[in-house]
Design a protein around this motif. Sequence first.
Motif, PDB file in Angstrom:
ATOM      1  N   SER A 290      62.902  84.560  47.860  1.00  0.00           N
ATOM      2  CA  SER A 290      62.148  85.361  46.904  1.00  0.00           C
ATOM      3  C   SER A 290      62.387  84.822  45.510  1.00  0.00           C
ATOM      4  O   SER A 290      63.284  84.003  45.285  1.00  0.00           O
ATOM      5  CB  SER A 290      62.544  86.845  46.980  1.00  0.00           C
ATOM      6  OG  SER A 290      63.689  87.103  46.202  1.00  0.00           O
ATOM      7  N   GLU A 291      61.603  85.296  44.541  1.00  0.00           N
ATOM      8  CA  GLU A 291      61.691  84.787  43.184  1.00  0.00           C
ATOM      9  C   GLU A 291      62.969  85.191  42.467  1.00  0.00           C
ATOM     10  O   GLU A 291      63.341  84.584  41.467  1.00  0.00           O
ATOM     11  CB  GLU A 291      60.488  85.267  42.368  1.00  0.00           C
ATOM     12  CG  GLU A 291      60.401  86.790  42.264  1.00  0.00           C
ATOM     13  CD  GLU A 291      59.242  87.257  41.398  1.00  0.00           C
ATOM     14  OE1 GLU A 291      58.565  86.396  40.813  1.00  0.00           O
ATOM     15  OE2 GLU A 291      59.024  88.473  41.300  1.00  0.00           O
ATOM     16  N   SER A 292      63.672  86.211  42.940  1.00  0.00           N
ATOM     17  CA  SER A 292      64.911  86.653  42.306  1.00  0.00           C
ATOM     18  C   SER A 292      66.137  85.952  42.870  1.00  0.00           C
ATOM     19  O   SER A 292      67.261  86.244  42.450  1.00  0.00           O
ATOM     20  CB  SER A 292      65.073  88.170  42.463  1.00  0.00           C
ATOM     21  OG  SER A 292      64.097  88.858  41.723  1.00  0.00           O
ATOM     22  N   SER A 293      65.941  85.043  43.818  1.00  0.00           N
ATOM     23  CA  SER A 293      67.045  84.312  44.434  1.00  0.00           C
ATOM     24  C   SER A 293      67.085  82.879  43.925  1.00  0.00           C
ATOM     25  O   SER A 293      66.059  82.318  43.525  1.00  0.00           O
ATOM     26  CB  SER A 293      66.899  84.290  45.959  1.00  0.00           C
ATOM     27  OG  SER A 293      66.934  85.586  46.501  1.00  0.00           O
ATOM     28  N   ALA A 294      68.276  82.290  43.951  1.00  0.00           N
ATOM     29  CA  ALA A 294      68.394  80.866  43.652  1.00  0.00           C
ATOM     30  C   ALA A 294      67.682  80.061  44.719  1.00  0.00           C
ATOM     31  O   ALA A 294      67.554  80.493  45.870  1.00  0.00           O
ATOM     32  CB  ALA A 294      69.873  80.470  43.587  1.00  0.00           C
ATOM     33  N   ASP A 295      67.174  78.888  44.348  1.00  0.00           N
ATOM     34  CA  ASP A 295      66.518  78.027  45.332  1.00  0.00           C
ATOM     35  C   ASP A 295      67.483  77.624  46.442  1.00  0.00           C
ATOM     36  O   ASP A 295      67.155  77.651  47.619  1.00  0.00           O
ATOM     37  CB  ASP A 295      65.984  76.767  44.643  1.00  0.00           C
ATOM     38  CG  ASP A 295      64.858  77.083  43.683  1.00  0.00           C
ATOM     39  OD1 ASP A 295      64.256  78.166  43.804  1.00  0.00           O
ATOM     40  OD2 ASP A 295      64.588  76.248  42.801  1.00  0.00           O
ATOM     41  N   VAL A 296      68.687  77.211  46.031  1.00  0.00           N
ATOM     42  CA  VAL A 296      69.681  76.759  46.997  1.00  0.00           C
ATOM     43  C   VAL A 296      71.071  77.125  46.511  1.00  0.00           C
ATOM     44  O   VAL A 296      71.332  77.151  45.303  1.00  0.00           O
ATOM     45  CB  VAL A 296      69.568  75.228  47.230  1.00  0.00           C
ATOM     46  CG1 VAL A 296      69.884  74.472  45.950  1.00  0.00           C
ATOM     47  CG2 VAL A 296      70.471  74.772  48.364  1.00  0.00           C
ATOM     48  N   SER A 297      71.948  77.424  47.434  1.00  0.00           N
ATOM     49  CA  SER A 297      73.337  77.733  47.126  1.00  0.00           C
ATOM     50  C   SER A 297      74.219  77.088  48.184  1.00  0.00           C
ATOM     51  O   SER A 297      73.951  77.219  49.390  1.00  0.00           O
ATOM     52  CB  SER A 297      73.557  79.248  47.092  1.00  0.00           C
ATOM     53  OG  SER A 297      74.916  79.559  46.864  1.00  0.00           O
ATOM     54  N   VAL A 298      75.251  76.399  47.742  1.00  0.00           N
ATOM     55  CA  VAL A 298      76.182  75.718  48.649  1.00  0.00           C
ATOM     56  C   VAL A 298      77.594  76.155  48.284  1.00  0.00           C
ATOM     57  O   VAL A 298      77.956  76.174  47.095  1.00  0.00           O
ATOM     58  CB  VAL A 298      76.054  74.189  48.542  1.00  0.00           C
ATOM     59  CG1 VAL A 298      77.025  73.510  49.509  1.00  0.00           C
ATOM     60  CG2 VAL A 298      74.624  73.742  48.827  1.00  0.00           C
ATOM     61  N   GLY A 299      78.387  76.511  49.287  1.00  0.00           N
ATOM     62  CA  GLY A 299      79.725  76.986  48.985  1.00  0.00           C
ATOM     63  C   GLY A 299      80.734  76.708  50.080  1.00  0.00           C
ATOM     64  O   GLY A 299      80.373  76.439  51.223  1.00  0.00           O
ATOM     65  N   VAL A 300      82.004  76.765  49.690  1.00  0.00           N
ATOM     66  CA  VAL A 300      83.117  76.674  50.635  1.00  0.00           C
ATOM     67  C   VAL A 300      84.081  77.806  50.307  1.00  0.00           C
ATOM     68  O   VAL A 300      84.206  78.227  49.158  1.00  0.00           O
ATOM     69  CB  VAL A 300      83.837  75.305  50.562  1.00  0.00           C
ATOM     70  CG1 VAL A 300      82.928  74.200  51.021  1.00  0.00           C
ATOM     71  CG2 VAL A 300      84.341  75.043  49.146  1.00  0.00           C
ATOM     72  N   GLY A 301      84.757  78.297  51.332  1.00  0.00           N
ATOM     73  CA  GLY A 301      85.711  79.363  51.129  1.00  0.00           C
ATOM     74  C   GLY A 301      86.904  79.216  52.040  1.00  0.00           C
ATOM     75  O   GLY A 301      86.870  78.470  53.027  1.00  0.00           O
ATOM     76  N   TRP A 302      87.985  79.930  51.708  1.00  0.00           N
ATOM     77  CA  TRP A 302      89.197  79.849  52.506  1.00  0.00           C
ATOM     78  C   TRP A 302      89.975  81.152  52.404  1.00  0.00           C
ATOM     79  O   TRP A 302      89.844  81.911  51.456  1.00  0.00           O
ATOM     80  CB  TRP A 302      90.068  78.681  52.020  1.00  0.00           C
ATOM     81  CG  TRP A 302      90.359  78.723  50.548  1.00  0.00           C
ATOM     82  CD1 TRP A 302      91.391  79.341  49.910  1.00  0.00           C
ATOM     83  CD2 TRP A 302      89.553  78.142  49.504  1.00  0.00           C
ATOM     84  NE1 TRP A 302      91.311  79.175  48.553  1.00  0.00           N
ATOM     85  CE2 TRP A 302      90.195  78.454  48.268  1.00  0.00           C
ATOM     86  CE3 TRP A 302      88.375  77.395  49.499  1.00  0.00           C
ATOM     87  CZ2 TRP A 302      89.683  78.029  47.054  1.00  0.00           C
ATOM     88  CZ3 TRP A 302      87.868  76.986  48.280  1.00  0.00           C
ATOM     89  CH2 TRP A 302      88.518  77.297  47.081  1.00  0.00           C
TER      90      TRP A 302
END
Length: 306
Positions: A290-302
Amino acid sequence: MAMSAIRSNVGLYVVVMLSLWVIGSSGVQAQQVSYSGSMQYTSGTYFFDKTTETFSFSNGLGINGERMSISFSVPYIVQNSPWISYGAAGFLPTGGPQHKFLQDSTGRRPGKGDGDGGGNTSDFTARKIASDDPPIIIPDTASYTESSFGDPTLFANVKLFTSPHGDTNIQLNTSLKVPVADPNTGFGTGEWDIGLGASVSHRLEDFFFFADLTKWWFGDLPDLELKDPISYTFGVSHWIGGGKWFINSTLTGYTEIINDYDPPLDFGAGLGFIASERATLNSTISMGMSESSADVSVGVGWSIKL
């Protein structure tokens, strides 16, 4: 949201937290302290005419018992525009210090329905599936890069039901974002955010199913009203490699937050690894729908048990 309403909701949250502590502590026989962290990169134009890139690095501590867990998380944010604000629900395109331009004098989206938004719409309409409205023109921020700590968020969770074999769980979830970051830099909204909801999970052999529903109370910006939405998340994970690895997918969305703008909707997928009994790693990539979301998101977690 009026200041009196904010104080009332914060007071209600404190009462709920204390009640959860009484309920949860009655069944706690052992407690475990854990450290969790994550790094995330997001990029998107949202409904603006320029791209905002954000890098966030979050750290937090938690205390986990058999029935209750309490934790907090503090993000450090680097961003190349002030138009995206960090809140309890993540990053929202509020316009930051120029949030009043998201609505016209009637309180509706500028150019809504009149076909004249003041900008080229070709790239924007190709990028998002949910809106044909032209992007909002914002000042040039090519030389803007700011970094700061965002608002800390507190979490409390209580298990309401666990099946005899532990395959099914129902949990009550609460969260409270404390407004300490400067809203003019996009690292906060300057208001309290409160969430109260429930989640259910079920394990079926090598599959794990998850659903969450949360009601949010967002504090308003001076010239922009944020609605109090309901968020929903549906996810499924599958263990592979003898139970050491798992793959997952999630769909997360909200009801309307800003009047006349499509609310955030994201689809994500990830890969996780259980390194040991004390350490878990995971990675995710999500696409905005949707228009209120970022085009892409990349993440790592621990997560590490201390």
